[in-house]
Scaffold this motif. Structure first.
Motif, mmCIF file in Angstrom:
data_model
loop_
_atom_site.group_PDB
_atom_site.id
_atom_site.type_symbol
_atom_site.label_atom_id
_atom_site.label_comp_id
_atom_site.label_asym_id
_atom_site.label_seq_id
_atom_site.Cartn_x
_atom_site.Cartn_y
_atom_site.Cartn_z
ATOM 1 N N GLU A 63 0.857 -1.191 0.000
ATOM 2 C CA GLU A 63 0.000 0.000 0.000
ATOM 3 C C GLU A 63 0.889 1.236 0.000
ATOM 4 O O GLU A 63 1.767 1.369 0.847
ATOM 5 C CB GLU A 63 -0.901 0.017 1.232
ATOM 6 C CG GLU A 63 -1.802 -1.201 1.365
ATOM 7 C CD GLU A 63 -2.517 -1.234 2.711
ATOM 8 O OE1 GLU A 63 -3.383 -0.364 2.951
ATOM 9 O OE2 GLU A 63 -2.175 -2.119 3.525
ATOM 10 N N SER A 76 -0.818 6.937 -13.163
ATOM 11 C CA SER A 76 -1.277 5.671 -13.738
ATOM 12 C C SER A 76 -0.319 4.562 -13.353
ATOM 13 O O SER A 76 0.859 4.807 -13.072
ATOM 14 C CB SER A 76 -1.399 5.768 -15.261
ATOM 15 O OG SER A 76 -0.164 6.135 -15.850
ATOM 16 N N THR A 77 -0.821 3.332 -13.322
ATOM 17 C CA THR A 77 -0.022 2.178 -12.910
ATOM 18 C C THR A 77 0.278 1.281 -14.102
ATOM 19 O O THR A 77 -0.499 1.205 -15.051
ATOM 20 C CB THR A 77 -0.752 1.350 -11.839
ATOM 21 O OG1 THR A 77 -1.980 0.852 -12.384
ATOM 22 C CG2 THR A 77 -1.059 2.197 -10.615
ATOM 23 N N ALA A 85 -3.980 -3.938 -8.960
ATOM 24 C CA ALA A 85 -3.755 -2.581 -8.433
ATOM 25 C C ALA A 85 -5.101 -1.884 -8.229
ATOM 26 O O ALA A 85 -5.935 -1.853 -9.141
ATOM 27 C CB ALA A 85 -2.887 -1.773 -9.387
ATOM 28 N N THR A 86 -5.292 -1.341 -7.036
ATOM 29 C CA THR A 86 -6.500 -0.583 -6.718
ATOM 30 C C THR A 86 -6.100 0.858 -6.424
ATOM 31 O O THR A 86 -5.217 1.111 -5.596
ATOM 32 C CB THR A 86 -7.213 -1.170 -5.486
ATOM 33 O OG1 THR A 86 -7.528 -2.549 -5.737
ATOM 34 C CG2 THR A 86 -8.491 -0.402 -5.199
ATOM 35 N N VAL A 87 -6.758 1.805 -7.102
ATOM 36 C CA VAL A 87 -6.408 3.219 -6.972
ATOM 37 C C VAL A 87 -7.517 3.966 -6.239
ATOM 38 O O VAL A 87 -8.695 3.834 -6.583
ATOM 39 C CB VAL A 87 -6.177 3.850 -8.361
ATOM 40 C CG1 VAL A 87 -5.887 5.344 -8.235
ATOM 41 C CG2 VAL A 87 -5.021 3.145 -9.077
ATOM 42 N N VAL A 108 -5.106 11.130 -7.076
ATOM 43 C CA VAL A 108 -4.815 9.814 -6.500
ATOM 44 C C VAL A 108 -4.100 9.987 -5.159
ATOM 45 O O VAL A 108 -3.117 10.725 -5.058
ATOM 46 C CB VAL A 108 -3.938 8.982 -7.458
ATOM 47 C CG1 VAL A 108 -3.509 7.670 -6.795
ATOM 48 C CG2 VAL A 108 -4.689 8.685 -8.752
ATOM 49 N N ARG A 110 -3.878 7.005 -2.891
ATOM 50 C CA ARG A 110 -3.390 5.700 -2.435
ATOM 51 C C ARG A 110 -3.472 4.681 -3.574
ATOM 52 O O ARG A 110 -4.443 4.663 -4.338
ATOM 53 C CB ARG A 110 -4.202 5.195 -1.243
ATOM 54 C CG ARG A 110 -3.714 3.858 -0.665
ATOM 55 C CD ARG A 110 -4.552 3.464 0.554
ATOM 56 N NE ARG A 110 -4.382 4.437 1.625
ATOM 57 C CZ ARG A 110 -3.418 4.389 2.536
ATOM 58 N NH1 ARG A 110 -2.543 3.404 2.515
ATOM 59 N NH2 ARG A 110 -3.341 5.300 3.478
ATOM 60 N N ILE A 111 -2.437 3.847 -3.656
ATOM 61 C CA ILE A 111 -2.439 2.724 -4.585
ATOM 62 C C ILE A 111 -2.114 1.470 -3.789
ATOM 63 O O ILE A 111 -1.164 1.448 -2.997
ATOM 64 C CB ILE A 111 -1.397 2.896 -5.709
ATOM 65 C CG1 ILE A 111 -1.616 4.223 -6.453
ATOM 66 C CG2 ILE A 111 -1.478 1.732 -6.700
ATOM 67 C CD1 ILE A 111 -0.539 4.516 -7.487
ATOM 68 N N THR A 112 -2.929 0.428 -3.988
ATOM 69 C CA THR A 112 -2.715 -0.836 -3.290
ATOM 70 C C THR A 112 -2.540 -1.954 -4.303
ATOM 71 O O THR A 112 -3.402 -2.160 -5.157
ATOM 72 C CB THR A 112 -3.904 -1.173 -2.366
ATOM 73 O OG1 THR A 112 -4.083 -0.115 -1.410
ATOM 74 C CG2 THR A 112 -3.661 -2.480 -1.622
ATOM 75 N N TRP A 113 -1.402 -2.629 -4.213
ATOM 76 C CA TRP A 113 -1.154 -3.801 -5.058
ATOM 77 C C TRP A 113 -1.344 -5.057 -4.209
ATOM 78 O O TRP A 113 -0.746 -5.186 -3.133
ATOM 79 C CB TRP A 113 0.271 -3.792 -5.602
ATOM 80 C CG TRP A 113 0.530 -2.805 -6.703
ATOM 81 C CD1 TRP A 113 0.372 -3.001 -8.040
ATOM 82 C CD2 TRP A 113 1.037 -1.463 -6.556
ATOM 83 N NE1 TRP A 113 0.736 -1.867 -8.740
ATOM 84 C CE2 TRP A 113 1.150 -0.907 -7.855
ATOM 85 C CE3 TRP A 113 1.406 -0.689 -5.457
ATOM 86 C CZ2 TRP A 113 1.615 0.387 -8.077
ATOM 87 C CZ3 TRP A 113 1.856 0.605 -5.665
ATOM 88 C CH2 TRP A 113 1.969 1.125 -6.973
ATOM 89 N N ILE A 131 4.861 3.250 -11.739
ATOM 90 C CA ILE A 131 3.802 4.231 -11.926
ATOM 91 C C ILE A 131 4.325 5.378 -12.787
ATOM 92 O O ILE A 131 5.513 5.679 -12.799
ATOM 93 C CB ILE A 131 3.277 4.787 -10.581
ATOM 94 C CG1 ILE A 131 4.405 5.475 -9.795
ATOM 95 C CG2 ILE A 131 2.627 3.700 -9.756
ATOM 96 C CD1 ILE A 131 3.919 6.146 -8.513
#
Length: 239
Positions: A63, A76-77, A85-87, A108, A110-113, A131
């Protein structure tokens, strides 16, 4: 007497070697931003490099919090095989202005992989999470990406400590992207230039260079320890 002195010298050398190795090891295992610098106002592509520090557990989730005090309009991821990946976005207190005069009211945050199937980061391995982002802010000299690394044994490592100039590095430093002044007349602030530069920006550092440096350090330290043990053995034979 000489034998006792030699043993003490050898023990001191071994202790010094072990201490240096213990201090050096964590430096190779932090979650980091690669590359670590980019130009203010430009577009760039970076990788969050995540090593697995555990001897027995694998990494299953990462995260990353993006700073909202210096928001980035476009993020962008890049797909990572086996990972989802959840943005998440956050509404901005002060909208960002685009070159066209439009307003961007959310960014954006937070990004969670999350790993699926067998796509974990196993012990002794690392994974890059890439990213693309920009335009980078011009009112700060760094972006701090606080990160949480979750292992499949339930352990969570919080890479959230900010480094302070002149102070020792914290135990769990937050991944940081240093921002430098853009060169006059440069084209780093154009998306087209960023897309062309992306492969170079996210290229992995040469494994041979890293390995050579690491082995060089270890070789020197082992040499010191070997010399100390050799002296001890010689003293014993002469004594």
């Amino acid at each position: 007497m000489r034998s006792t002195t030699s043993r003490r010298a050898a023990a001191a050398a071994l202790l010094a070697t072990a201490s240096v190795l213990a201090a050096a090891a964590p430096a190779f295992a932090h979650v980091t931003v690669q590359p670590g610098t980019a130009s203010q106002g430009g577009f760039t592509a970076v990788a969050l490099r995540v090593p697995d520090e555990s001897d027995t557990a694998s990494t299953t989730k990462l995260e990353v919090a993006l700073p909202t005090d210096h928001p980035v309009a476009s993020v962008s991821t890049e797909p990572v095989p086996g990972w989802t990946a959840t943005v998440e976005k956050t509404k901005l207190a002060t909208p960002l202005k685009t070159d066209d005069g439009d307003e961007i009211t959310e960014a954006v945050s937070r990004i969670t992989w999350t790993a699926g199937g067998g796509a974990k980061i196993a012990p002794g391995q690392f994974q890059d999470f890439r990213i693309s982002l920009g335009p980078l802010p011009t009112d700060t000299d760094k972006l701090v990406f606080k990160a949480l690394q979750t292992y499949d044994d339930g352990n969570v490592v919080r890479w959230i400590d900010e480094s302070t100039a002149g102070q020792p590095e914290p135990q769990h430093p937050a991944p940081t992207l240093t921002l430098t002044k853009a060169a006059a007349g440069g084209d780093g602030d154009h998306p087209a230039a960023a897309s062309q530069a992306a492969p170079a920006a996210v290229a992995k550092p040469s494994s041979s260079d890293t390995t050579a440096r690491t082995l060089g350090i270890v070789g020197i330290l082992v040499g010191v320890a070997g010399t100390a043990l050799g002296v001890l053995g010689l003293r014993r034979r002469n004594g």
